[in-house]
Design a protein around this motif. Sequence first.
Motif, PDB file in Angstrom:
ATOM      1  N   LYS A 179      30.677  33.066  20.855  1.00  0.00           N
ATOM      2  CA  LYS A 179      31.410  32.381  21.923  1.00  0.00           C
ATOM      3  C   LYS A 179      31.361  33.192  23.210  1.00  0.00           C
ATOM      4  CE  LYS A 179      34.764  29.371  23.127  1.00  0.00           C
ATOM      5  NZ  LYS A 179      34.430  28.006  23.414  1.00  0.00           N
ATOM      6  N   VAL A 180      31.166  32.479  24.327  1.00  0.00           N
ATOM      7  CA  VAL A 180      31.289  33.078  25.659  1.00  0.00           C
ATOM      8  C   VAL A 180      32.580  32.531  26.260  1.00  0.00           C
ATOM      9  CG1 VAL A 180      30.259  33.338  27.937  1.00  0.00           C
ATOM     10  CG2 VAL A 180      28.788  33.099  25.952  1.00  0.00           C
ATOM     11  N   PHE A 181      33.454  33.426  26.691  1.00  0.00           N
ATOM     12  CA  PHE A 181      34.743  33.021  27.239  1.00  0.00           C
ATOM     13  C   PHE A 181      34.766  33.003  28.765  1.00  0.00           C
ATOM     14  CE2 PHE A 181      35.600  35.024  23.129  1.00  0.00           C
ATOM     15  CZ  PHE A 181      36.259  34.001  22.489  1.00  0.00           C
ATOM     16  N   ASN A 182      33.986  33.893  29.382  1.00  0.00           N
ATOM     17  CA  ASN A 182      34.094  34.051  30.831  1.00  0.00           C
ATOM     18  C   ASN A 182      32.790  34.535  31.440  1.00  0.00           C
ATOM     19  OD1 ASN A 182      35.022  36.689  32.838  1.00  0.00           O
ATOM     20  ND2 ASN A 182      35.437  34.621  33.504  1.00  0.00           N
ATOM     21  N   LEU A 183      32.452  33.964  32.600  1.00  0.00           N
ATOM     22  CA  LEU A 183      31.389  34.471  33.475  1.00  0.00           C
ATOM     23  C   LEU A 183      32.034  34.713  34.829  1.00  0.00           C
ATOM     24  CD1 LEU A 183      28.496  31.874  32.859  1.00  0.00           C
ATOM     25  CD2 LEU A 183      28.995  33.921  31.545  1.00  0.00           C
TER      26      LEU A 183
ATOM     27  N   GLY B  95      34.426  32.575  39.243  1.00  0.00           N
ATOM     28  CA  GLY B  95      34.612  32.728  37.808  1.00  0.00           C
ATOM     29  C   GLY B  95      34.549  31.382  37.101  1.00  0.00           C
ATOM     30  N   ALA B  96      34.084  31.409  35.861  1.00  0.00           N
ATOM     31  CA  ALA B  96      34.070  30.214  35.014  1.00  0.00           C
ATOM     32  C   ALA B  96      34.635  30.631  33.663  1.00  0.00           C
ATOM     33  CB  ALA B  96      32.654  29.678  34.871  1.00  0.00           C
TER      34      ALA B  96
ATOM     35  N   GLU C  84      43.313  33.775  31.152  1.00  0.00           N
ATOM     36  CA  GLU C  84      42.435  33.763  32.329  1.00  0.00           C
ATOM     37  C   GLU C  84      42.798  34.891  33.291  1.00  0.00           C
ATOM     38  OE1 GLU C  84      41.495  30.933  36.161  1.00  0.00           O
ATOM     39  OE2 GLU C  84      41.836  29.944  34.227  1.00  0.00           O
ATOM     40  N   GLU C  85      44.082  35.096  33.506  1.00  0.00           N
ATOM     41  CA  GLU C  85      44.551  36.172  34.385  1.00  0.00           C
ATOM     42  C   GLU C  85      44.126  37.537  33.846  1.00  0.00           C
ATOM     43  OE1 GLU C  85      48.932  37.578  35.316  1.00  0.00           O
ATOM     44  OE2 GLU C  85      48.578  35.545  36.072  1.00  0.00           O
ATOM     45  N   PHE C  86      44.259  37.712  32.536  1.00  0.00           N
ATOM     46  CA  PHE C  86      43.865  38.983  31.921  1.00  0.00           C
ATOM     47  C   PHE C  86      42.360  39.204  32.047  1.00  0.00           C
ATOM     48  CE2 PHE C  86      42.548  41.586  28.287  1.00  0.00           C
ATOM     49  CZ  PHE C  86      43.296  42.716  28.543  1.00  0.00           C
ATOM     50  N   MET C  87      41.563  38.133  31.891  1.00  0.00           N
ATOM     51  CA  MET C  87      40.109  38.265  32.015  1.00  0.00           C
ATOM     52  C   MET C  87      39.712  38.633  33.442  1.00  0.00           C
ATOM     53  SD  MET C  87      38.558  35.275  29.619  1.00  0.00           S
ATOM     54  CE  MET C  87      38.813  35.305  27.846  1.00  0.00           C
ATOM     55  N   ARG C  88      40.380  38.062  34.429  1.00  0.00           N
ATOM     56  CA  ARG C  88      40.114  38.419  35.828  1.00  0.00           C
ATOM     57  C   ARG C  88      40.422  39.905  36.057  1.00  0.00           C
ATOM     58  NH1 ARG C  88      40.687  33.810  39.692  1.00  0.00           N
ATOM     59  NH2 ARG C  88      40.962  31.976  38.404  1.00  0.00           N
TER      60      ARG C  88
ATOM     61  N   ALA D 206      26.851  26.466  39.639  1.00  0.00           N
ATOM     62  CA  ALA D 206      25.939  26.798  38.540  1.00  0.00           C
ATOM     63  C   ALA D 206      26.628  27.589  37.431  1.00  0.00           C
ATOM     64  CB  ALA D 206      24.747  27.581  39.071  1.00  0.00           C
ATOM     65  N   LEU D 207      27.675  28.300  37.765  1.00  0.00           N
ATOM     66  CA  LEU D 207      28.361  29.151  36.779  1.00  0.00           C
ATOM     67  C   LEU D 207      28.924  28.323  35.614  1.00  0.00           C
ATOM     68  CD1 LEU D 207      28.476  32.184  36.974  1.00  0.00           C
ATOM     69  CD2 LEU D 207      30.774  32.012  37.870  1.00  0.00           C
TER      70      LEU D 207
END
Length: 198
Positions: A2-6, A21-22, A37-41, A122-123
């Motif tokens: 799984k990819v969670f974030n780009l 971000g995506a 999402e906040e933690f990933m940022r 594109a992301l």
Amino acid sequence: MKVFNLSVLYKGAPKVVLLKGAYDLTSFGYFQRGSVEEFMRFTGQIIVERTQIGMRATVKEQEYNCHVYVRNDSLAGVVITDHEYPPRVAFTLINKFLDQFATEVSCSVWPTATESSVEFKALEKLLADYQTPEKADAMTRLQSDLDETKIIMHSTIDSMLQRGEKLDDLVAKSDALSTQSKTFYKTARKANSCCVIL
């Protein structure tokens, strides 16, 4: 896998700026998604801040891998995946979206841009495409095909070996084997038959 974030970031002098971000947070509970999402940022910004220009790194955090690459022009990419996702594919993905971002968004706006001011659709598509690495990455697809062929070969050999008496008949009738090889096979069968554990 799984990819969670780009994420595309800019490593500026005073601070790291998130440009775009995506996120795919469908595996998290509805009420957790905002915090995740906040933690990933936050994690992406910290990792980019601590990664030297021109370097790649993978940082493990619990059951996640954070892959980061900071280019020489200070443009940085972050991919957050689970542990099963192939790191080589993650770094290929980072290179792909950073190159595309650099051609679509002028480098003059990177230091002052905000996520809402940057247009880069594109992301989201890449995030969806790379959820299955075999479909998106030719090398992974080739490896998957090779693994599948190896499994088919093993099952064919195994099914042949399960018919021991027929294999004996094939060896006896074979013109391709010398008399010495046939004798060796018969001797080996007899020697191994006494050691069968029931």
